[in-house]
Design a protein around this motif. Structure first.
Motif, PDB file in Angstrom:
ATOM      1  N   UNK A  80     -43.600 -24.321 -95.162  1.00 23.25           N
ATOM      2  CA  UNK A  80     -43.887 -24.615 -93.748  1.00 23.25           C
ATOM      3  C   UNK A  80     -44.170 -26.102 -93.566  1.00 23.25           C
ATOM      4  N   UNK A  81     -45.001 -26.633 -94.453  1.00 21.92           N
ATOM      5  CA  UNK A  81     -45.350 -28.061 -94.368  1.00 21.92           C
ATOM      6  C   UNK A  81     -44.074 -28.903 -94.543  1.00 21.92           C
ATOM      7  N   UNK A  82     -43.251 -28.509 -95.487  1.00 11.74           N
ATOM      8  CA  UNK A  82     -42.033 -29.278 -95.763  1.00 11.74           C
ATOM      9  C   UNK A  82     -41.114 -29.297 -94.546  1.00 11.74           C
ATOM     10  N   UNK A  83     -40.913 -28.126 -93.961  1.00 10.20           N
ATOM     11  CA  UNK A  83     -39.962 -28.058 -92.855  1.00 10.20           C
ATOM     12  C   UNK A  83     -40.528 -28.755 -91.620  1.00 10.20           C
ATOM     13  N   UNK A  84     -41.826 -28.618 -91.414  1.00 14.90           N
ATOM     14  CA  UNK A  84     -42.473 -29.280 -90.283  1.00 14.90           C
ATOM     15  C   UNK A  84     -42.313 -30.802 -90.422  1.00 14.90           C
ATOM     16  N   UNK A  85     -42.483 -31.283 -91.622  1.00 14.63           N
ATOM     17  CA  UNK A  85     -42.344 -32.723 -91.848  1.00 14.63           C
ATOM     18  C   UNK A  85     -40.912 -33.167 -91.575  1.00 14.63           C
ATOM     19  N   UNK A  86     -39.971 -32.355 -92.003  1.00 17.40           N
ATOM     20  CA  UNK A  86     -38.559 -32.676 -91.752  1.00 17.40           C
ATOM     21  C   UNK A  86     -38.284 -32.738 -90.246  1.00 17.40           C
ATOM     22  N   UNK A  87     -38.784 -31.748 -89.511  1.00 15.42           N
ATOM     23  CA  UNK A  87     -38.522 -31.673 -88.059  1.00 15.42           C
ATOM     24  C   UNK A  87     -39.167 -32.854 -87.330  1.00 15.42           C
ATOM     25  N   UNK A  88     -40.393 -33.177 -87.720  1.00 17.60           N
ATOM     26  CA  UNK A  88     -41.125 -34.290 -87.107  1.00 17.60           C
ATOM     27  C   UNK A  88     -40.330 -35.592 -87.181  1.00 17.60           C
ATOM     28  N   UNK A  89     -39.596 -35.730 -88.265  1.00 22.46           N
ATOM     29  CA  UNK A  89     -38.862 -36.991 -88.460  1.00 22.46           C
ATOM     30  C   UNK A  89     -37.468 -37.005 -87.861  1.00 22.46           C
ATOM     31  N   UNK A  90     -37.055 -35.910 -87.267  1.00 22.42           N
ATOM     32  CA  UNK A  90     -35.711 -35.899 -86.674  1.00 22.42           C
ATOM     33  C   UNK A  90     -35.734 -36.705 -85.377  1.00 22.42           C
ATOM     34  N   UNK A  91     -34.675 -37.482 -85.111  1.00 24.14           N
ATOM     35  CA  UNK A  91     -34.643 -38.234 -83.849  1.00 24.14           C
ATOM     36  C   UNK A  91     -34.405 -37.282 -82.665  1.00 24.14           C
ATOM     37  N   UNK A  92     -34.981 -37.633 -81.520  1.00 28.23           N
ATOM     38  CA  UNK A  92     -34.872 -36.746 -80.354  1.00 28.23           C
ATOM     39  C   UNK A  92     -33.560 -36.955 -79.612  1.00 28.23           C
ATOM     40  N   UNK A 143     -27.256 -41.846 -79.848  1.00 26.87           N
ATOM     41  CA  UNK A 143     -26.489 -41.336 -78.712  1.00 26.87           C
ATOM     42  C   UNK A 143     -26.497 -39.818 -78.759  1.00 26.87           C
ATOM     43  N   UNK A 144     -26.062 -39.214 -77.643  1.00 25.01           N
ATOM     44  CA  UNK A 144     -26.034 -37.748 -77.584  1.00 25.01           C
ATOM     45  C   UNK A 144     -24.978 -37.187 -78.528  1.00 25.01           C
ATOM     46  N   UNK A 145     -24.077 -38.073 -78.972  1.00 27.79           N
ATOM     47  CA  UNK A 145     -23.035 -37.621 -79.888  1.00 27.79           C
ATOM     48  C   UNK A 145     -23.468 -37.677 -81.359  1.00 27.79           C
ATOM     49  N   UNK A 146     -24.673 -38.136 -81.596  1.00 26.12           N
ATOM     50  CA  UNK A 146     -25.177 -38.210 -82.975  1.00 26.12           C
ATOM     51  C   UNK A 146     -25.248 -36.817 -83.603  1.00 26.12           C
ATOM     52  N   UNK A 147     -24.846 -36.693 -84.858  1.00 25.19           N
ATOM     53  CA  UNK A 147     -24.910 -35.390 -85.521  1.00 25.19           C
ATOM     54  C   UNK A 147     -25.695 -35.494 -86.817  1.00 25.19           C
ATOM     55  N   UNK A 160     -30.365 -25.665 -83.657  1.00 25.22           N
ATOM     56  CA  UNK A 160     -29.281 -26.614 -83.905  1.00 25.22           C
ATOM     57  C   UNK A 160     -29.652 -27.570 -85.051  1.00 25.22           C
ATOM     58  N   UNK A 161     -28.649 -28.057 -85.749  1.00 24.38           N
ATOM     59  CA  UNK A 161     -28.901 -28.963 -86.871  1.00 24.38           C
ATOM     60  C   UNK A 161     -29.704 -30.195 -86.434  1.00 24.38           C
ATOM     61  N   UNK A 162     -29.599 -30.566 -85.158  1.00 21.11           N
ATOM     62  CA  UNK A 162     -30.304 -31.752 -84.665  1.00 21.11           C
ATOM     63  C   UNK A 162     -31.712 -31.423 -84.167  1.00 21.11           C
ATOM     64  N   UNK A 163     -32.031 -30.117 -84.012  1.00 21.75           N
ATOM     65  CA  UNK A 163     -33.346 -29.738 -83.489  1.00 21.75           C
ATOM     66  C   UNK A 163     -33.493 -30.029 -82.010  1.00 21.75           C
TER      67      UNK A 163
END
Ligand SMILES: Cc1cc2nc3c(=O)[nH]c(=O)nc-3n(C[C@H](O)[C@H](O)[C@H](O)COP(=O)(O)OP(=O)(O)OC[C@H]3O[C@@H](n4cnc5c(N)ncnc54)[C@H](O)[C@@H]3O)c2cc1C
Lengths: 449, 230
Positions: B105-117, B221-225, B51-54
């Protein structure tokens, strides 16, 4: 041609006769006009199929498509003591998903083609190339062209058949003509091959493509196919158009994306008409009738509505009240309402889930667990299947958009509805690659590891 | 001539001392500077499933990857790529031809790490007032906390995953796979899982699912996109 194939051919034709004699015991004329000893043939098929001695509870699966292959693999993976037998009337697997990309030469045929023998060998179950022809539920026996097979559990995963009657075609001869000259390309590789050939050789005029109503197989694929065909025409600089007649009152899925793709890339090729449900076809005039208009065509790809595979009806499992002739099954556990040893999965299920490969794959993993739990006197919690689908809109390189969705039971509507739909209509090269990686991962899962 | 003989001698010595040579390992260290913009771009390969939100899926079919530690993520990607973690469906996605080189790989990992849960991930059946929760807590502290930490934040340097925020059914499924020997993990982890009963594991996983996600790591919120993708 090898002897084995000749023998199989012989068996297949005699199977057709046997099936006919099962369905209508009175009619015993063979092709050559001689009468056939029906009981002798019956005996032939009721002798046991040449299988090794049964070890553990036996699950027999009819249909080695996305559903059956996944089911067989995960039954063995989660319960190695089970005796799993998978059968299909075909000798090898050619994927329908990604076949539209193949039409536009974005992948080769090898990418889509896989061996049932590999799948069985790598995952520790038995595959037999045979057609299921009758079922005796009381005796828990399935009759096939290779003989009778007894089961503890039977899984019917035979996919779909077309329902030409729903576009006004009642005459079997006309239906045959349509299948031959204007195949739908939603069931077998040979149909898709014919369509690829058509598109590669189309030399102008109107190429008609249609979108059926109802819960047809792969919502997005007819629109995707129009894009892929248009891309080929553009490349070949053919002066012609694709007339996409949609029986629905608008594009069924990823509507914004497809609409944008039609106008951005294929404005001079694709002409889209909605609410154009086919009511009749005049083959000799190459004319199609809808409620509002008549359309002429030079060549066509006609996708009629679909129904659950006829074999369900032949086995007396189809629910007469079901418009798509699906079986009445428990919506959570997939077994027949009156028989906890017979399951129906994949595109022939009766729940209104999207008829797609990913849905069939995720569902089969779950149903494998349901069957194992049943055998052990346990229960497991329901899990929604997942529908995931990539659609190519542009080629060289392939660019796609995607959707992922789950389901939940709507208590008010008393039916399943989409839950958590994530629609990504911004197409991209990355998503194009992801779509191919998705298919490759699925093939790996079903065939190789 | 002489040169040739000399190299032949060298070769013989090399063959004789083969075992010694094989035992030595070589370490190459590479340093990368993450490019978040490219990370976003690469993430399109992942978004269709994760998902776009991870946030993965609450039924546990896909894990929540948003906010996970970078080295933990990288380890999973490389393990799957190299066949150390069996995952046929994910396998083609982590190949160089699909996802790209180490830099990607490093780039995408860094992006994912910074996504809000996901602020409301799927939790287990027993809430924090229940006896089961208390039993789970005790077991967790006894068996898990020394590596995964009291609050479940894990340890990135040691590739120990963050546990809070993960969907309950996903963790249950992984623990089941580890038990059946269908997922290879660190021997210490395997040893502990093997030691515990099914019921004890369930209590622990339930407790883990009720661990708090720190405020700063959650989406509003859970509605965040994630508007990078819609
Ligand atoms: C052009 C196209 C594009 C598609 N794109 C996508 C996509 O991008 N993503 C996606 O998820 N899905 C896609 N799909 C849908 C997907 O192909 C189907 O949903 C999927 O194949 C359903 O799996 P199944 O196992 O139910 O049926 P099938 O795959 O059709 O398998 C049924 C099998 O049963 C066998 N069988 C039937 N009767 C008998 C019998 N009596 N005895 C023995 N064997 C029998 C058949 O030979 C067949 O192999 C696409 C389909 C098409 C046609």
């Amino acid at each position: 041609m090898s002897q084995k194939i000749n023998r199989r051919k012989f068996l297949q034709s005699s199977a057709a006769l046997a099936a006919a004699s099962v369905a209508a015991p009175g009619s015993q004329a063979s092709e050559s006009g001689k009468t056939v000893e029906a009981p002798a043939i019956g005996r032939h098929f009721s002798s046991p199929a040449p299988l090794p001695a049964q070890k553990g509870p036996r699950v027999v699966i009819v249909g080695a498509g996305w559903s059956g292959l996944t089911m067989a693999k995960y039954l063995k993976k989660f319960a190695s003591d089970f005796d799993v037998v998978l059968l299909d009337r075909k000798e090898q697997f050619v994927s329908c998903p990604i076949s539209n990309a193949w039409i536009a030469n974005q992948v080769d045929l090898e990418f889509l083609t896989h061996s049932y023998v590999d799948a069985a060998k790598n995952n520790g179950y038995l595959f037999i190339s045979a057609m299921a022809i009758d079922l005796d539920r009381a005796g828990k026996t399935l009759y096939t062209t290779e003989g009778a097979i007894t089961y503890d559990y039977l899984v019917m995963a035979p996919g779909i058949d077309y329902d030409y009657a729903r576009i006004g075609v009642e005459d079997p001869e006309v239906e045959q003509q349509l299948r031959m000259h204007y195949p739908a390309g939603f069931n077998s590789a040979s149909e898709v091959m014919a369509i690829k050939h058509k598109i590669e050789n189309f030399d102008g005029g109107t190429l008609l493509m249609t979108v059926p109503t109802g819960n047809y197989r792969c919502m997005a694929a007819p629109y995707e196919r129009a894009c892929m065909a248009a891309a080929v025409m553009k490349q070949r600089r053919v002066k012609g158009k694709i007339l996409l007649l949609d029986g629905n009152n608008g594009i069924r899925i990823k509507a914004d994306g497809f609409r944008r793709a039609f106008s951005e890339y294929y404005a001079d090729i694709i002409e889209y008409e909605s609410s154009a449900e086919i009511t009749d076809i005049h083959l000799e005039d190459r004319e199609i009738e809808t409620e509002f208009d008549n359309y002429q065509f030079d060549d066509a790809v006609i996708y009629p509505p679909i129904r659950a595979s006829r074999v369900l009806e032949n086995f007396r499992l189809a629910d007469p009240a079901s418009p798509q002739k699906e079986a009445a099954i428990d919506p959570y556990k997939y077994h027949l309402l009156d028989d906890e040893h017979v399951y129906v999965t994949g595109d022939s299920r009766s729940q209104p889930f999207s008829k797609s490969g990913n849905t069939a794959h995720s569902e089969a993993k779950y149903v494998a667990e349901v069957i194992i739990a049943h055998a052990r006197g346990e229960e497991i919690a329901w899990r929604s299947p997942q529908t995931m689908c990539f659609s190519g809109v542009k080629t060289d390189p392939l660019e796609s958009m995607s959707i992922i969705a789950f389901y939940k039971f709507d208590e008010m509507e008393k039916s399943f509805a989409f839950d958590r739909v994530h629609l990504m209509e911004k197409w991209s090269q990355r998503s194009g690659q992801a779509g191919l990686a998705w298919a490759e991962g699925m093939f790996r899962d079903m065939f190789y590891s | 001539m002489w040169l040739f003989q000399w190299s032949a001698v060298l070769l013989t010595t090399a063959l004789l001392s083969h075992s010694v040579i094989a035992a030595e390992t070589m370490t190459i260290e590479l340093t990368f500077t993450p490019d978040l913009n490219n990370g976003r771009h690469v993430y399109e390969t992942c978004a269709a499933c994760h998902l776009p939100e991870g946030w993965g899926s609450s039924d546990g079919a896909y894990p929540q990857i948003a906010g996970q530690h970078p080295y933990v993520l990288l380890k999973q990607l490389l393990d799957i790529r190299d066949g150390h973690r069996e995952n046929s469906i994910m396998y083609p996605f982590v190949q160089v031809r699909t996802i790209g080189s180490y830099q990607s790989l490093i780039d995408v990992v860094t992006y994912i790490t910074r996504m809000p849960m996901h602020p409301r991930h799927k939790q287990g059946p027993y809430n924090d007032f229940s006896d089961e929760y208390r039993q789970g807590k005790q077991l967790y502290q006894q068996y898990c906390a020394s590596c995964h930490e009291d609050d479940g934040r894990g340890k990135d340097e040691a590739r120990i995953p963050k546990l809070y925020g993960q969907h309950y059914p996903y963790v249950m499924r992984q623990v089941g796979l580890i038990r059946k020997g269908l997922r290879d993990v660190d021997p210490v982890m395997k040893g502990i899982v093997d030691q515990l009963s099914r019921e004890e594991l369930e209590l622990i996983v339930n407790y883990v699912s009720w661990l708090e996600i720190p405020e700063g790591e959650k989406a509003p919120s859970a509605g965040w996109r994630n508007t990078d993708f819609y």
